[in-house]
Design a protein around this motif. Structure first.
Motif: not given
Length: 523
Positions: A460-469
């Motif tokens: 979830l953390g990786s997905l959130a970072a990728f979506l924000v980026m």
């Protein structure tokens, strides 16, 4: 230099630009008054408690306030010098790898040469910081110190230095764990020795910056104009770099890493009305001192009892990610087309032969890892029953590491295709750091979660970072520089969250350190 940016903004007149400075000053004074009023008192008999409270006030609280002001001013001046000499609005000890290099040098010294560290900890930190920035400049020199290239090179050097530091900490055990806690930037003081040691260095740095003020003004021009005015560019740049690295390394050696303050202070100085080089050089140390002082007061006020909420350095590092995102519109560098062309020109002429050679080398390495073993009598090849005993221990680790490498390669390929950027990867785009932030959140919420919950938190953390980026970079049409700098900004923010937990020094810190080292020993 190519790829440079202008730091000038339209001139504003009147009183409004002084309001942020006044608000920051009022916030600092108010927070310190509240700290004096609500600071915890030593329990026990009244007379003894009063004496101990006085000792804590004069030998802990006041020296800590002074060291915060001095360290913030030194880092603010260092950041202003770096941004001017590199003509880069995101240059600072954190983005250039200076802080990580200094920490690695100190970790090496404390682990293997503690006597040398005790003699000259500052010299050791300076050597590490200067080595790191030299590598960064060497990597980005061919592109004329392009801001994006400098930022990416600094991130790579920081990642390598941080990984080596973590490896040393894990290898040295609990003795070296204190190095990582210190590295989060704790301002706790027991006497005035830190202030006495750091204050003359700040004074010397201010004096040197004043003597270099005229060359600093000339550096705002292009190289040819600066040379026509009689400025020895290489000598001036080297002198300013040495001064900036020395200031930041002195602070790192004394109190640990204070993240991104050198980036924030010059930006705040310009926001408060500083326009000329002299004004920025005067206002940046003041802004740095105020920001660090305010952050330190708040960490003490919000912390339970005599402990801080988080280390001050980790708290200030949380400013780095959002600030980098705000500065993205001001950064321009090489284009995605240029980078793609450079990458295409380096393609192999015979990829099939290279793949066969790589596969053969991999098979040889796997065979050696499965059979070669150190013994009391030297190295030996395990065959027969010994090989059967070693196989259940070694084969799973080989398969796990091979699978992890294949999945990371696939992830990097997909990201490069989706973004059209040949140097995109989970590390560069902040996805790996987002996983660390997700793991940190899972450790905070569940204490010691199960592997499934840890995996879910990291995903979830990786997905959130990728979506924000992607959301941030999509606003600029996924340009190469916006995409990469957005990833660096998100990585900085996520790693600040990870550092907050690492500084606690408990078992959760060890879990995070193991994750950061990428070990396969549990496979």
């Amino acid at each position: 230099m190519s790829g440079t940016v202008s730091l000038r903004t339209p001139m504003r007149t009147g009183l409004p630009h002084l309001l942020p400075a006044a608000a920051l000053g009022i916030a600092c004074v108010t927070s310190f008054i509240l700290l004096l009023m609500f600071r915890p008192h030593v329990p026990g008999e009244a007379a003894t408690a009063a004496v101990l409270d006085t000792i804590l006030l004069w030998n802990s609280l006041l020296p800590r306030a002074a060291i915060a002001l001095i360290s913030g001013a030194a880092l603010g001046l260092s950041g202003a010098l770096l941004q001017r000499v590199l003509r880069n609005p995101i240059a600072d000890a954190s983005t250039l790898g200076i802080a990580s290099g200094a920490q690695l040098a100190l970790t090496l010294g404390l682990s293997f040469l503690p006597l040398l560290t005790g003699i000259s900890r500052e010299l050791l930190a300076f050597a590490g910081g200067f080595s790191a920035v030299a590598i960064v400049l060497a990597l980005s020199w061919r592109r004329g110190l392009d801001p994006v290239t400098v930022a990416i090179s600094g991130m790579i050097v920081s990642l390598i230095a941080a990984s080596l530091s973590v490896t040393l900490v894990l290898a040295r055990g609990e003795y070296a764990m204190s190095i990582h806690i210190w590295g989060a930037g704790a301002l706790n003081q027991q006497d005035w020795s830190g202030v006495v040691a750091l204050a003359p260095r700040l004074a010397a740095g201010i004096l040197a910056a004043a003597l270099l003020l005229r060359p600093l003004r000339v550096l705002a021009l292009d190289d040819s104009s600066a040379r026509s005015l009689g400025v020895a560019l290489q000598g001036v740049r080297f002198s300013i770099l040495v001064l900036a690295v020395w200031l930041s390394a002195s602070v790192t050696a004394m109190v640990g890493i204070i993240g991104f303050l050198g980036l924030a202070a010059p930006t705040m100085a310009r926001f408060c009305g500083a326009r000329t080089t002299g004004q920025v050089m005067m206002a940046a140390p003041l802004a740095g001192a105020a920001v660090l002082f305010l952050a330190d007061c708040l960490t003490q006020l919000l912390g339970p009892g005599f402990s801080d909420l988080v280390p001050t350095g980790a708290a200030t590092a949380l400013l780095g990610g959002p600030l980098l995102l705000l500065l993205l519109p001001r950064v321009h560098g090489f284009s995605a087309a240029t980078a793609t062309a450079d990458a295409a020109s380096r393609q192999l002429r015979k990829p099939a032969a290279a793949l066969l050679l790589l596969a053969a080398a991999l098979a040889i390495i796997v065979a050696l890892v499965l059979t070669l073993s150190p013994t009391d009598h030297g190295w030996s090849v395990a065959l027969g029953p010994l090989f059967s005993e070693l196989l259940p221990f070694r084969l799973p680790r080989i398969l796990a590491s091979g699978g992890a490498g294949a999945m990371l390669g696939a992830a990097g390929f997909i990201m490069q295709r989706v973004t059209g950027n040949p140097i995109a990867s989970p590390e560069v785009l902040g996805v790996s750091s987002g996983g660390g932030a997700g793991l940190t959140a899972a450790l905070f919420l569940f204490g010691f979660p199960s592997p499934a919950i840890m995996l879910l938190g990291m995903a979830l953390g990786s997905l959130a970072a990728f979506l924000v980026m992607i959301a941030i970079a999509g606003r600029s049409g996924f340009s190469a520089e916006r995409l990469l700098l957005a990833g660096i900004a998100i990585s900085a923010f996520c790693m600040a969250i990870v550092s907050m937990v690492l500084a606690q020094g408990d078992m959760r810190s060890y879990i995070l350190l193991t994750w950061m080292s990428g070990s396969t020993n549990r496979a």
